[in-house]
Design a protein around this motif. Structure first.
Motif, mmCIF file in Angstrom:
data_model
loop_
_atom_site.group_PDB
_atom_site.id
_atom_site.type_symbol
_atom_site.label_atom_id
_atom_site.label_comp_id
_atom_site.label_asym_id
_atom_site.label_seq_id
_atom_site.Cartn_x
_atom_site.Cartn_y
_atom_site.Cartn_z
ATOM 1 N N GLY A 191 -11.241 7.327 -15.463
ATOM 2 C CA GLY A 191 -9.910 7.796 -15.576
ATOM 3 C C GLY A 191 -8.991 7.333 -14.650
ATOM 4 O O GLY A 191 -8.961 6.358 -14.221
ATOM 5 N N PRO A 192 -7.827 8.398 -14.390
ATOM 6 C CA PRO A 192 -6.852 7.646 -13.591
ATOM 7 C C PRO A 192 -7.180 7.508 -11.938
ATOM 8 O O PRO A 192 -8.015 8.307 -11.652
ATOM 9 C CB PRO A 192 -5.839 8.830 -13.589
ATOM 10 C CG PRO A 192 -6.101 9.691 -14.661
ATOM 11 C CD PRO A 192 -7.346 9.455 -15.122
ATOM 12 N N MET A 193 -6.832 6.524 -11.456
ATOM 13 C CA MET A 193 -7.252 6.171 -10.046
ATOM 14 C C MET A 193 -5.950 5.556 -9.386
ATOM 15 O O MET A 193 -5.203 4.828 -9.903
ATOM 16 C CB MET A 193 -8.285 5.300 -10.106
ATOM 17 C CG MET A 193 -9.184 4.886 -8.842
ATOM 18 S SD MET A 193 -8.310 3.653 -8.002
ATOM 19 C CE MET A 193 -8.589 2.234 -8.837
ATOM 20 N N SER A 194 -5.980 6.145 -8.017
ATOM 21 C CA SER A 194 -4.999 5.258 -6.973
ATOM 22 C C SER A 194 -5.566 5.380 -5.930
ATOM 23 O O SER A 194 -6.618 6.144 -5.422
ATOM 24 C CB SER A 194 -3.802 6.187 -7.151
ATOM 25 O OG SER A 194 -2.932 5.971 -6.026
ATOM 26 N N LEU A 195 -5.073 4.432 -4.835
ATOM 27 C CA LEU A 195 -5.642 4.416 -3.481
ATOM 28 C C LEU A 195 -4.629 4.472 -2.552
ATOM 29 O O LEU A 195 -3.523 3.873 -2.651
ATOM 30 C CB LEU A 195 -6.505 2.752 -3.550
ATOM 31 C CG LEU A 195 -7.044 2.468 -1.996
ATOM 32 C CD1 LEU A 195 -8.026 1.465 -2.618
ATOM 33 C CD2 LEU A 195 -6.039 1.539 -1.336
ATOM 34 N N ARG A 196 -4.788 5.160 -1.360
ATOM 35 C CA ARG A 196 -4.134 5.380 -0.506
ATOM 36 C C ARG A 196 -4.631 4.537 1.073
ATOM 37 O O ARG A 196 -5.804 4.773 0.960
ATOM 38 C CB ARG A 196 -3.624 6.606 0.016
ATOM 39 C CG ARG A 196 -2.814 7.372 -0.720
ATOM 40 C CD ARG A 196 -2.756 8.917 -0.330
ATOM 41 N NE ARG A 196 -1.749 9.745 -1.238
ATOM 42 C CZ ARG A 196 -1.938 11.118 -1.065
ATOM 43 N NH1 ARG A 196 -2.596 11.649 -0.133
ATOM 44 N NH2 ARG A 196 -1.106 11.527 -1.822
ATOM 45 N N CYS A 197 -3.874 4.090 1.618
ATOM 46 C CA CYS A 197 -4.436 3.132 2.690
ATOM 47 C C CYS A 197 -3.421 3.452 3.837
ATOM 48 O O CYS A 197 -2.207 3.028 3.948
ATOM 49 C CB CYS A 197 -4.425 1.817 2.544
ATOM 50 S SG CYS A 197 -4.606 0.510 3.666
ATOM 51 N N ARG A 198 -4.053 3.973 4.907
ATOM 52 C CA ARG A 198 -3.195 4.123 6.219
ATOM 53 C C ARG A 198 -3.915 3.453 7.391
ATOM 54 O O ARG A 198 -5.002 3.740 7.967
ATOM 55 C CB ARG A 198 -3.214 5.822 6.676
ATOM 56 C CG ARG A 198 -2.553 6.711 5.332
ATOM 57 C CD ARG A 198 -2.653 7.991 5.681
ATOM 58 N NE ARG A 198 -2.309 8.936 4.921
ATOM 59 C CZ ARG A 198 -1.121 9.107 4.598
ATOM 60 N NH1 ARG A 198 -0.137 8.706 5.448
ATOM 61 N NH2 ARG A 198 -0.987 10.047 3.678
ATOM 62 N N PRO A 199 -3.400 2.147 7.682
ATOM 63 C CA PRO A 199 -3.929 1.239 8.925
ATOM 64 C C PRO A 199 -4.099 2.192 10.028
ATOM 65 O O PRO A 199 -2.881 2.893 10.476
ATOM 66 C CB PRO A 199 -3.005 0.103 8.979
ATOM 67 C CG PRO A 199 -2.262 0.139 7.482
ATOM 68 C CD PRO A 199 -2.256 1.518 7.258
ATOM 69 N N ASP A 200 -5.058 1.793 10.878
ATOM 70 C CA ASP A 200 -4.950 2.385 12.168
ATOM 71 C C ASP A 200 -3.904 2.441 13.128
ATOM 72 O O ASP A 200 -3.647 2.825 14.102
ATOM 73 C CB ASP A 200 -6.369 1.807 12.967
ATOM 74 C CG ASP A 200 -7.615 2.757 12.165
ATOM 75 O OD1 ASP A 200 -7.428 3.231 11.054
ATOM 76 O OD2 ASP A 200 -8.480 2.170 12.602
ATOM 77 N N SER A 201 -3.379 1.012 12.743
ATOM 78 C CA SER A 201 -2.139 0.574 13.464
ATOM 79 C C SER A 201 -0.904 1.539 13.464
ATOM 80 O O SER A 201 0.005 1.538 14.285
ATOM 81 C CB SER A 201 -1.688 -0.690 13.206
ATOM 82 O OG SER A 201 -1.204 -0.771 11.804
ATOM 83 N N GLY A 202 -1.034 2.453 12.377
ATOM 84 C CA GLY A 202 0.132 3.483 11.974
ATOM 85 C C GLY A 202 1.266 2.686 11.534
ATOM 86 O O GLY A 202 2.105 3.387 11.221
ATOM 87 N N ARG A 203 1.269 1.489 11.130
ATOM 88 C CA ARG A 203 2.391 0.806 10.411
ATOM 89 C C ARG A 203 1.845 0.547 8.913
ATOM 90 O O ARG A 203 0.539 0.148 8.940
ATOM 91 C CB ARG A 203 2.892 -0.514 11.140
ATOM 92 C CG ARG A 203 3.529 -0.013 12.331
ATOM 93 C CD ARG A 203 4.271 -1.199 12.921
ATOM 94 N NE ARG A 203 3.324 -2.334 13.172
ATOM 95 C CZ ARG A 203 2.557 -2.419 14.154
ATOM 96 N NH1 ARG A 203 2.624 -1.673 15.221
ATOM 97 N NH2 ARG A 203 1.963 -3.560 14.189
ATOM 98 N N GLY A 204 2.822 0.128 7.942
ATOM 99 C CA GLY A 204 2.408 -0.260 6.667
ATOM 100 C C GLY A 204 1.416 0.653 5.699
ATOM 101 O O GLY A 204 0.553 0.206 5.173
#
Lengths: 198, 152
Positions: free
Chosen positions: B130-143
């Motif tokens: 089905g529909p899928m998306s990914l979120r990514c939050r680097p530990d560095s806090g940026r990007g």
């Protein structure tokens, strides 16, 4: 139709206005649904394509370059995702492309049961065989409530003056194809009990 | 109903409209899913677009990627996410440049939380189709990024 222009709805939805989003959905859900179905996808796959298209829109609301052409954006997104889904399906299980428009993956044959008569089947086959711009234009004109030419112009990014002639040309093509696609009458059983539509 | 009915444009369009509604109405759950999509908006993250999808590649006779999974690449100017979705839906991925991050895979009506290690590698259990998306939050806090949605 005195509705909010689509571009305004896009801007309002991007600002977090729920009512604007709901209005966009009610305006275009039919169009978005029709595209994977016109590609011959099953209801389950079409539901995935539809939801993915709307999820993408939610993420792209403030990035749509030309909100006036949202209709085209939705159609393109749904089409790309339909083609991708179709390719994956073909990879897993080769399909006969010629059968796609007539036999859905859920086993529903357009000719069997659902259609009241061969004429309707021929008309629908003819519609599915139209070039995509005709399908999108006619699908848009079929919207409920019926959009004005000014709305259609805004939706599809076409000059108002060109909608009438294009509509006529698409309907002409439909008529010609429908006559061509019509099967020869087999017996008198199906032709007399036709009900009026619409 | 005779052929003359179809010679009138308005009648032809009306007939087609009735036909479309009868053959293929939009299921109510599809409309509900579209309405509900608004709640999934990501406002604060940069959007990573899909730049590669192995499902788009033509089949090469005799050349099969090992495992037969689907390879996807999403990218922004600063971060690239490469991932493979296995036949059973399992996810293996890599952030470029390598960096630790919190990963969230969003699908249908829930999310799966994963962690990318200091080499940017992450891995997780099956994701439903089905529909899928990914979120990514680097530990560095940026990007921090969110990927485009697509059907898997």
């Amino acid at each position: 139709m005195e509705a909010e222009p689509t571009a305004k709805l896009v801007v309002a939805a991007a600002a977090g206005e729920r009512w604007a989003w709901d209005e966009l959905v009610s305006r275009f859900a039919g169009l978005v649904w029709s595209i994977p179905r016109d590609h011959g996808l099953s209801p389950a796959d079409a539901a995935d394509v539809s939801q993915t298209t709307w999820l993408r829109l939610a993420e792209h609301l403030d990035r749509i370059r030309d909100p006036e052409r949202l209709c085209a954006w939705l159609a393109t997104t749904a089409r790309n995702e339909s083609v991708r889904t179709l390719r994956r399906a073909q990879r897993q299980r080769p399909l006969d492309p010629a059968s796609l428009s007539f036999i859905r993956e859920d086993g529903r044959s357009v000719e069997s049961g659902l259609l009241e008569a061969e004429r309707d089947a021929a008309l629908w086959r003819a519609f599915e065989a139209l070039p995509s711009f005709c399908q999108v234009l006619l699908r848009t004109l079929m919207s409920d409530p019926a959009p004005s030419y000014a709305d259609v112009s805004e939706l599809l990014g076409m000059p108002v003056g060109s909608i009438g002639p294009k509509r006529n040309r698409c309907l002409d093509r439909l008529r010609r194809r429908s006559e061509f696609a019509r099967p020869l009458p087999k017996d008198t059983g199906t032709s007399s009990d036709r009900r009026a539509v619409g | 109903m005779t052929m003359t009915d179809l010679e009138d444009d308005d009648q032809l369009l009306a007939r087609l409209t009735g036909l479309a509604r009868r053959i293929d109405p939009v299921p109510s759950e599809v409309v509900a899913a579209a309405t509900g999509s608004f709640a999934w908006r990501t406002i604060d993250l940069e959007l990573a677009e899909l730049v590669y999808d192995s499902a788009e590649e033509p089949d090469l006779v005799g050349v099969r990627s090992e495992g037969g999974g689907r390879h996807l690449t999403f990218a922004t100017d600063t971060v690239t996410v490469e991932m493979e979705i296995g036949e059973a839906g399992g996810v293996v991925g890599q952030l470029v440049p390598p960096q630790p991050a919190a990963i969230e895979i969003r699908h249908r009506s829930s999310t799966t939380a994963l962690v990318a290690d200091h080499l940017g590698r992450f891995q997780g259990p099956g994701v439903p189709s089905g529909p899928m998306s990914l979120r990514c939050r680097p530990d560095s806090g940026r990007g921090a990024i969110a990927t485009d949605w697509l059907v898997i």
